[in-house]
Design an enzyme around this catalytic site. Structure first.
Site, PDB file in Angstrom:
ATOM      1  N   PRO A  94       2.546  21.384  17.332  1.00 41.68           N
ATOM      2  CA  PRO A  94       2.033  22.017  18.753  1.00 41.68           C
ATOM      3  C   PRO A  94       0.727  22.384  18.340  1.00 41.68           C
ATOM      4  CG  PRO A  94       3.847  22.944  17.560  1.00 41.68           C
ATOM      5  CD  PRO A  94       3.685  22.078  16.510  1.00 41.68           C
ATOM      6  N   GLU A  95      -0.124  22.183  19.521  1.00 36.18           N
ATOM      7  CA  GLU A  95      -1.453  22.654  19.325  1.00 36.18           C
ATOM      8  C   GLU A  95      -1.593  23.936  20.439  1.00 36.18           C
ATOM      9  OE1 GLU A  95      -4.144  19.483  20.120  1.00 36.18           O
ATOM     10  OE2 GLU A  95      -2.669  17.900  19.606  1.00 36.18           O
TER      11      GLU A  95
ATOM     12  N   ARG B 291      -6.407  10.229  11.003  1.00 33.15           N
ATOM     13  CA  ARG B 291      -5.549  10.350  11.931  1.00 33.15           C
ATOM     14  C   ARG B 291      -5.707   9.265  13.162  1.00 33.15           C
ATOM     15  NH1 ARG B 291      -4.813  15.971  12.423  1.00 33.15           N
ATOM     16  NH2 ARG B 291      -2.851  15.591  13.387  1.00 33.15           N
TER      17      ARG B 291
ATOM     18  N   LYS C 196      -3.283  28.252  16.132  1.00 26.75           N
ATOM     19  CA  LYS C 196      -1.942  27.695  16.464  1.00 26.75           C
ATOM     20  C   LYS C 196      -0.892  28.687  15.732  1.00 26.75           C
ATOM     21  CE  LYS C 196      -4.125  23.278  16.406  1.00 26.75           C
ATOM     22  NZ  LYS C 196      -4.459  21.967  15.406  1.00 26.75           N
TER      23      LYS C 196
END
Length: 303
Positions: free
Chosen positions: A2-3, A293, A54
DNA sequence: TGCCCCCTGCAG
DNA sequence: CTGCAGGGGGCA
């Protein structure tokens, strides 16, 4: 996983469902997912639920606080129970959550939402006065902490966070100056740095750079003032859109009601390798590896 | 300021 | 079977 938009979705949902309830008992099937003393939080009323970056902050009565970080696969799912107390077969999941999965045909084979709670991924669960709150975390990167409220923001994670993207301090001038301090870093690494601006993660950084028409590989040195201005606007825009659609459920993100977010249907580049650019350029989205990433961009729109 | 690592499970 | 996944901490 989750961001900011996913965490904000969870915070808003929980605020509607569990504020005012009392924590009757905390069950901890995975000891390593829980830090601090559970007893300190038991018997206390939930007063307020907020977000910083976050991270999730659940303020309780008597100056106690519960901190939660969902990391990659964490979920907070609330299941109301008619009589309160321990979950029963009947309490299971809210029916609409199951229907949602069916309708969207997007359920995971191992999706917890085809099962009742607690599931095999439940690491911590809170028995509340009117239901149960489950912290599920497939990969066990996330954590729950019980702390005194005065120590909450001294926590190592929270103490290191930079400005909130929706704070008035997050301006083009602020970002431009910060970027110039990192001339040799690529722009994606800079906006992912939580000590500068909080809440942007891998999905929304790719999305924001697309709308700002900046290649993720560009070095800080090369970023101009107009670039910074577009980037600040794009960051606010994609985060706002993510919140509007209750976050991105490509994988494990769920709302506290067990429903999926819908932002995956509106992404411009993330998870769209080889697909046509959503702009007018007729280019194809490319995927590269940057800072370890997966990174998506349109080679034609982003310079 | 980059890399490896934490852990689990899916897609290719 | 290998590589990869919405994060971030600890280590040169």
């Amino acid at each position: 996983m989750p961001e900011l938009p996913e965490v904000e979705t969870v915070v808003r949902g929980l605020s509607r469902h569990i504020v005012g309830q009392k924590i009757k008992h905390i069950h901890i099937p995975a000891k390593t997912s829980f830090k601090g003393t559970a007893k300190m939080a038991e018997g206390l009323k939930i007063k307020k639920i907020t977000r910083r970056g976050k991270g999730i902050i659940i303020d309780l009565a008597k100056d106690q606080t519960i901190l939660v970080h969902l990391k990659m696969t964490g979920q907070l799912i609330y299941v109301p129970s008619l009589r309160g107390g321990k979950p029963t077969k009947q309490s299971g999941l809210p029916r609409y959550a199951r229907n949602d999965e069916k309708r969207l045909n997007y359920g995971h084979p191992t999706d917890d939402f085809t099962n009742t709670m607690p599931s095999k991924h439940t690491r911590v669960w809170f028995e509340l006065s009117k239901g149960n709150l489950y912290f599920n975390d497939q990969r066990r990167f996330g954590w729950v902490k019980s702390v005194a409220t005065k120590d909450a923001l001294k926590d190592k994670f929270f103490a290191g966070l930079g400005v909130e993207p929706f704070d008035t301090k997050f301006t083009p001038a602020f970002l431009y100056v910060a970027i110039q301090r990192r001339p040799k870093s690529n722009i994606k690494a800079i906006i992912l740095d939580q000590s500068l601006v909080t809440g942007i993660g891998n999905i929304y950084s790719d999305e924001a750079l697309f709308y700002a028409r900046i290649r993720p590989t560009r070095l800080g040195r090369s970023i101009t003032k107009p670039d910074s201005t577009r980037l600040v606007g794009a960051i606010k825009k994609v985060l706002t859109k993510g919140i509007k659609y209750s976050g991105t459920s490509i994988n494990t993100h769920r709302t506290p009601e067990g429903s999926m977010g819908r932002m995956q249907g509106y992404l411009a580049v993330y998870d769209r390798k080889g697909l046509p650019c959503r702009g007018t350029c007729k280019g194809k989205v490319e995927k590269i590896r940057l800072n370890g990433r997966g990174t998506h961009f349109c080679p034609s729109c982003q310079k």
